[in-house]
Design a protein around this motif. Structure first.
Motif, PDB file in Angstrom:
ATOM      1  N   GLY A  27       4.588   9.756  -8.794  1.00 46.44           N
ATOM      2  CA  GLY A  27       4.792   9.280 -10.163  1.00 46.44           C
ATOM      3  C   GLY A  27       5.895   8.253 -10.326  1.00 46.44           C
ATOM      4  N   THR A  46       7.843   4.682  -8.264  1.00 43.28           N
ATOM      5  CA  THR A  46       7.805   3.767  -7.121  1.00 43.28           C
ATOM      6  C   THR A  46       8.843   4.245  -6.115  1.00 43.28           C
ATOM      7  OG1 THR A  46       9.486   2.298  -8.047  1.00 43.28           O
ATOM      8  CG2 THR A  46       7.156   1.818  -8.599  1.00 43.28           C
ATOM      9  N   THR A  65       2.032   1.793  -3.580  1.00 48.79           N
ATOM     10  CA  THR A  65       0.922   2.273  -4.417  1.00 48.79           C
ATOM     11  C   THR A  65       0.642   3.749  -4.160  1.00 48.79           C
ATOM     12  OG1 THR A  65      -0.063   0.066  -4.390  1.00 48.79           O
ATOM     13  CG2 THR A  65      -1.498   1.899  -5.009  1.00 48.79           C
ATOM     14  N   LEU A  66       0.555   4.130  -2.890  1.00 47.15           N
ATOM     15  CA  LEU A  66       0.297   5.530  -2.541  1.00 47.15           C
ATOM     16  C   LEU A  66       1.455   6.437  -2.968  1.00 47.15           C
ATOM     17  CD1 LEU A  66      -1.246   5.009   0.997  1.00 47.15           C
ATOM     18  CD2 LEU A  66      -2.415   5.974  -0.986  1.00 47.15           C
ATOM     19  N   LYS A 117       3.601   5.957  -5.425  1.00 47.02           N
ATOM     20  CA  LYS A 117       3.612   6.104  -6.879  1.00 47.02           C
ATOM     21  C   LYS A 117       2.491   7.031  -7.347  1.00 47.02           C
ATOM     22  CE  LYS A 117       3.886   3.758 -11.247  1.00 47.02           C
ATOM     23  NZ  LYS A 117       3.979   2.516 -11.969  1.00 47.02           N
ATOM     24  N   SER A 118       1.323   6.930  -6.739  1.00 45.23           N
ATOM     25  CA  SER A 118       0.219   7.802  -7.156  1.00 45.23           C
ATOM     26  C   SER A 118       0.514   9.266  -6.817  1.00 45.23           C
ATOM     27  CB  SER A 118      -1.098   7.361  -6.535  1.00 45.23           C
ATOM     28  OG  SER A 118      -1.105   7.599  -5.154  1.00 45.23           O
ATOM     29  N   LYS A 119       1.257   9.508  -5.741  1.00 40.22           N
ATOM     30  CA  LYS A 119       1.580  10.881  -5.329  1.00 40.22           C
ATOM     31  C   LYS A 119       2.744  11.472  -6.119  1.00 40.22           C
ATOM     32  CE  LYS A 119       1.856  14.382  -2.298  1.00 40.22           C
ATOM     33  NZ  LYS A 119       0.938  15.460  -2.304  1.00 40.22           N
ATOM     34  N   SER A 177       0.839  -1.205   0.000  1.00 40.80           N
ATOM     35  CA  SER A 177       0.000   0.000   0.000  1.00 40.80           C
ATOM     36  C   SER A 177       0.875   1.256   0.000  1.00 40.80           C
ATOM     37  CB  SER A 177      -0.964   0.015   1.183  1.00 40.80           C
ATOM     38  OG  SER A 177      -0.269   0.085   2.400  1.00 40.80           O
TER      39      SER A 177
END
Length: 160
Positions: free
Chosen positions: A143, A145, A136-137, A139-141, A133
């Motif tokens: 861009g 990993t 994932t968070l 990378k979403s924030k 998690s």
């Protein structure tokens, strides 16, 4: 000579009166603006207790981000209902307490990774319970990993 002194005295007196009117006008303007600022503050932040609640909540999350924090815990800490706390926090900050907590953890994780900490160590040090998690968070924030970000940060550091 006396006429010149009389003219200068009357000019000084007129200048003094103009200056006095100028100051009085500015004082009235400043008083008006101060009244308007106070009115807006009272309209927007009418309840000091509510303000203290949300500021205290944010401060607690800011300083204890690495701990497991729940909405129940925050509401008990601030002596309010968790639903009321959620509404207040969103009203004042535009996001929920948990959204702020995740953002704070991700910012600190970014700093740790820049310093060369390992991904798993960083994940647990900032308070995430699951590396998946966290990745994932992150990378979403940002861009990238966490591992790619760490490699990029380290390579940038080495080039300096």
């Amino acid at each position: 000579m006396i006429a010149l002194i009389c003219v200068l005295t009357s000019l000084c007196f007129v200048s003094l009166q103009v200056w006095h009117l100028y100051l009085a006008n500015n004082l009235l303007n400043m008083t008006y603006y101060l009244q308007q600022i106070t009115r807006i503050k009272n309209d927007c932040y009418a309840n000091q207790r509510q303000l203290d609640t949300v500021i205290g909540t944010r401060h607690h999350m800011h300083t204890h981000f690495e701990q497991a924090i729940s909405l129940d815990q925050l509401s008990h800490l601030r002596f309010t209902s968790k639903f009321h706390l959620l509404r207040l926090y969103k009203q004042y900050y535009g996001r929920t307490p948990m959204q702020y907590l995740i953002e704070r953890r991700l910012q600190v994780a970014k700093e740790f990774l820049t310093k060369g900490y390992g991904v798993t160590q960083t994940c647990f040090d900032v308070g995430f319970e699951s590396p998946a998690s966290f990745a994932t968070l992150f990378k979403s924030k940002f861009g990238l990993t966490p591992l790619a970000f760490r490699k990029s940060a380290i390579s940038t550091k080495c080039k300096r």
